[in-house]
Design a protein around this motif. Structure first.
Motif, short mmCIF file in Angstrom:
data_model
loop_
_atom_site.label_atom_id
_atom_site.label_comp_id
_atom_site.label_asym_id
_atom_site.label_seq_id
_atom_site.Cartn_x
_atom_site.Cartn_y
_atom_site.Cartn_z
N ARG A 44 -13.68 28.29 -6.85
CA ARG A 44 -12.75 28.47 -8.34
C ARG A 44 -12.36 29.73 -8.45
N ALA A 59 -6.59 22.11 -7.47
CA ALA A 59 -6.58 20.31 -7.26
C ALA A 59 -6.91 20.20 -5.78
N TRP A 84 -1.20 19.56 -10.67
CA TRP A 84 -1.43 18.78 -9.47
C TRP A 84 -0.49 19.31 -8.15
N ILE A 108 -14.04 14.10 -9.66
CA ILE A 108 -13.60 13.89 -11.00
C ILE A 108 -13.79 15.28 -12.12
N ILE A 109 -15.15 15.80 -11.95
CA ILE A 109 -15.23 16.89 -12.79
C ILE A 109 -14.30 17.99 -12.56
N ASN A 110 -14.18 18.48 -11.08
CA ASN A 110 -13.37 19.50 -10.92
C ASN A 110 -11.82 19.15 -11.15
N ILE A 111 -11.29 18.17 -11.05
CA ILE A 111 -9.88 17.77 -11.37
C ILE A 111 -10.05 17.66 -12.92
N LEU A 112 -10.88 17.56 -13.63
CA LEU A 112 -10.64 17.60 -15.08
C LEU A 112 -10.68 18.98 -15.64
N LEU A 113 -11.45 19.69 -14.70
CA LEU A 113 -11.50 21.10 -15.10
C LEU A 113 -10.43 22.04 -14.79
N GLY A 134 -7.14 22.00 -15.57
CA GLY A 134 -6.34 22.44 -16.72
C GLY A 134 -6.82 23.53 -17.43
N VAL A 135 -8.18 23.56 -17.65
CA VAL A 135 -9.13 24.58 -18.33
C VAL A 135 -9.08 25.95 -17.52
#
Length: 506
Positions: free
Chosen positions: A76, A110, A239, A370-375, A377-378
């Motif tokens: 990241r 992503a 994405w 899932i966690i990393n894809i949700l993050l 945008g942040v």
């Protein structure tokens, strides 16, 4: 594979409490992996007290989740700030950071998460079916084979510096020289410590990584602050496109098994796996000239490889009681404290524990993607942070990460020195990766070389005495000559095409 033990392990890993530890460990690992210097080994070591009172199964699941979660998180900061979380995330800076600078931070984050998931999943499947034969294969590696493996890695990373190979070679030599600082483990002699007691254990490669990447990047950007103010930072979508996926899928599928096999070798680790994955893709790619400029496959390949390596490192730990990396060495001590004795008898005496861990790694990879894809945008909003706010934060994190390594103020001076070194290397266009990788593997390389020569009575033929060593020697030679051979073939084709055009026009 004992099917009944496998199913018992699966039911254990699916218990709500263990699912919770998978998610908690994965999230904590991701966050810690993003912080410079605080890699997976530190995260596991710090959180060992949390496991006291937990069941052995839950404890090992939590520690494993932190481990491979940190492998996700390390990239990241590599992508967003050009600052690797640890050694295995260095390769993510090569194309991940250029993608972010081009306004493709979202797709880069992503594709990194998806590549890590696929690489980790491939490795878990490999673990289930290939643990025993691969553990036996790892036993065939002696000092000579380990030396040649590390030589192959260094030769591959120098070849990446095409167009500036001399500079890459010089950077590698500086890294090897730095790796000799400290007490010689075979003779007990102090080498190049300049009378500074804190250098007796050598220079921690994480200090060099944080210095040349984090501090060096901040200093370099401050020199170009006026130009950066004129640049409008673009975040882009969160994405990846169909074309980016098409370019990434085969590098991911190739690098996953490669990283898994490298991870099985004790001491190899994610740094070597990610570098080999990256160099392999660059050498076989039809778009090799785009690598280093933001090629999506140049990010996908090492991310798949290093996550697969983290799973592979569990094989020697669980089947032989031999830690395959620094993190698994910490885990070995923790498991012994919990009453678990990794080794050949683990699968016979406590098969449900071993299989619960293996199944949890598959579930953990699902949770982490899932966690990393949700993050995503942040995290991409970091690019919108003003330089006057972002740079002090990076420097602060760099100093905190450095201090936590050994709690020595001498490390602060080393950090500043290597920050200046990183700045000069960027200004003079020297590649940084050869220096860092040489420092990471240099000490082990030297010790394995000396052990191989001593065990053979000074006969250098020991480096060609087994099928594995001969294969590694051939691969090293190929990695050095491959770019030149390809260049000659391309020039030959261009020459023939130009002659054909002249002939047709006449």
């Amino acid at each position: 594979m004992d099917l009944s033990s496998f199913m018992d392990g699966l039911s254990l890993s699916l218990q709500p409490i263990n699912i919770m530890w998978i998610i908690v460990g994965g999230f904590l690992g991701t966050i810690v992996g993003m912080l410079p210097g605080l890699g997976p080994a530190t995260a596991v070591a710090v959180l060992i007290p949390v496991t006291f009172g937990m069941s052995p199964v839950s404890a090992i699941i939590l520690m494993a989740a932190i481990y491979y979660g940190a492998m996700y998180g390390g990239s990241r900061s590599s992508i967003l700030l050009n600052t690797p979380g640890d050694g295995s995330a260095i390769a993510a800076t090569f194309d991940g950071y250029p993608m972010a600078r081009k306004g493709q931070a979202g797709p880069a984050l992503a594709i990194s998460a998806v590549a890590s998931f696929i690489g980790g999943t491939i490795a878990v499947i490999g673990f289930i079916f290939l643990a025993e034969p691969l553990a036996n294969f790892a036993l065939d590696f002696g000092p000579a084979e380990y030396f040649l493996l590390m030589l192959l890695t260094l030769s591959a990373i120098v070849v990446l510096s095409i167009g500036k190979m001399v500079k890459g070679f010089l950077a590698m030599m500086v890294g090897l020289a730095l790796s000799t600082i400290g007490i010689d483990t075979q003779t007990g002699v102090y080498r190049f410590t300049m009378g500074i007691p804190q250098l007796s254990e050598g220079i921690d490669f994480l200090i060099v990584i944080i210095g040349v990447y984090a501090i060096g990047e901040v200093l370099y950007n401050l020199l170009n602050i006026d130009q950066m103010k004129k640049e409008k930072k673009k975040v882009g979508k969160v994405w990846f496109s169909k074309e980016q996926w098409k370019r990434s899928v085969w590098p991911i599928l190739r690098s996953g098994p490669l990283g898994f096999v490298v991870g099985v070798l004790p001491g190899a680790g994610g740094s070597i796996a990610s570098m080999i994955g990256y160099t392999t893709e660059k050498q076989i790619s039809k778009r090799s000239d785009e690598f280093g400029e933001g090629a999506v496959e140049g990010l996908a390949a090492p991310e798949s490889a290093n996550n697969a390596a983290s799973v592979g490192a569990m094989i020697p730990l669980l089947t032989m009681g031999i830690p395959g990396s620094g993190t698994t060495a910490v885990m070995l001590g923790a498991l012994i404290m919990l009453g678990l004795r990794p080794g050949p008898l683990l699968f016979e005496q406590q098969p449900e524990t071993a299989w619960a861990l293996i199944n949890s790694m598959f579930l953990g990879n699902i949770a982490l993607v899932i966690i990393n894809i949700l993050l995503v945008g942040v995290l991409v909003k970091i690019l919108d942070t003003p330089a006057k706010v972002l740079y002090p934060i990076i420097v602060l994190l760099a100093f905190i990460g450095t201090y936590t390594l050994s709690y020595s103020t001498v490390d602060f001076f080393l950090l500043l020195i290597f920050g200046f070194v990183g700045l000069m290397m960027k200004v003079l266009d020297f590649p940084i990766a050869p220096l860092v990788l040489a420092l990471i593997v240099g000490s082990d390389m030297e010790q394995n070389f000396r052990m191989a020569v001593l065990s053979s009575g000074g006969n250098l033929g020991v480096f060609f005495s087994s099928g594995v060593s001969i294969a590694l020697s051939i691969l090293t030679l190929l990695s050095l000559t491959y770019p030149f051979i390809i260049r000659m073939i391309r020039k030959r084709k261009q020459h023939l095409n130009s002659k054909d055009q002249v002939y047709r026009s006449s």
